[in-house]
Enzyme design. Sequence first.
Site: not given
Length: 340
Positions: A34-36, A38, A58, A142, A174, A201
């Site tokens: 549900s995230g930015g 995701g 989520d 993550a 990257d 990273h």
Amino acid sequence: TLQRSSTLTALKALTPGTPIFPQNHARVAVLGASGGIGQPLSLLLKNSPLVSQLSLYDIAHTPGVAADLSHIETRAKVTGHLGPDQLGAALKGCDVVVIPAGVPRKPGMTRDDLFNTNATIVATLSDACARFCPEAMICVIANPVNSTIPITSEVMKKHGVYNPNRVFGVTTLDIVRANTFVAELKGLDPARVNVPVIGGHAGKTIIPLISQCTPKVEFPADELSALTERIQDAGTEVVKAKAGAGSATLSMAYAGARFTFSLLDAMNGKEGVVECAFIRSEETECKYFSTPLLLGKNGIEKNLGLGKLSAFEEKLVAECMAELKTSIKKGEDFVANMKL
């Protein structure tokens, strides 16, 4: 560049039901859907004929995201899973798990500042993967990836199911950025540029190997130094531009999808698929290190190593070791001190 073309084709959405290979029945889970990152990542995965089941998890809003995506005219069946009680159901039978869960950076924050929150989230999700889909490919987005991959690995070890060939820190953004920036400077088509990026990273652990770029490119020393720094600081460039509204989400979703499609292609038997990722490694004195990897049916088929480095690149590798080792140990220590 074999892997680039198939990924880009998948991103452009092949006609639904037109398989690249006959075994396109992968079940993919997105944890943090549900995230930015995701949501756009889930959209790109739903758009691909490589995916037959898309399982979204989520702690908020997943039923709505799943309902929305389920109306798209592609064959992937979408299910939404909400909260810890439904995590097991989200993971059962999954072939690939992608983990963009966690909090994003805000201006002034380093990726390491995210550690306390995201370490717990990644450990909890990795624990569930170990219990419900121990043989799945685990792709961790993550941050801080330099610590979250050691966390995932140590949690899997505690359950006796760790397979280093199946745990990946997704550093693809990257590479995507390096390709884009080199192409801009040289007037090339970015889809035809391939710059390997090794190391880790975060900041100076991100080491673009411009000397190994295809097609071959050359830059004066000052321009090469500026380009390298821009690639290393590109995430911060986006964090600043978004002015508190988050970090790189859309480009990260693209990069996460690119890596997932490459992995699925390789799992389906496609040969010559190469992507860089942060993994358990014997290539340097660091336990974990990102290098180009030949992917296969069982994950990593062969670590292609660092290759021939320029003097400038050798110096960058030497200079990143201490920071990388500290981040790795921080992740390992976190799991050693936690109760599962």
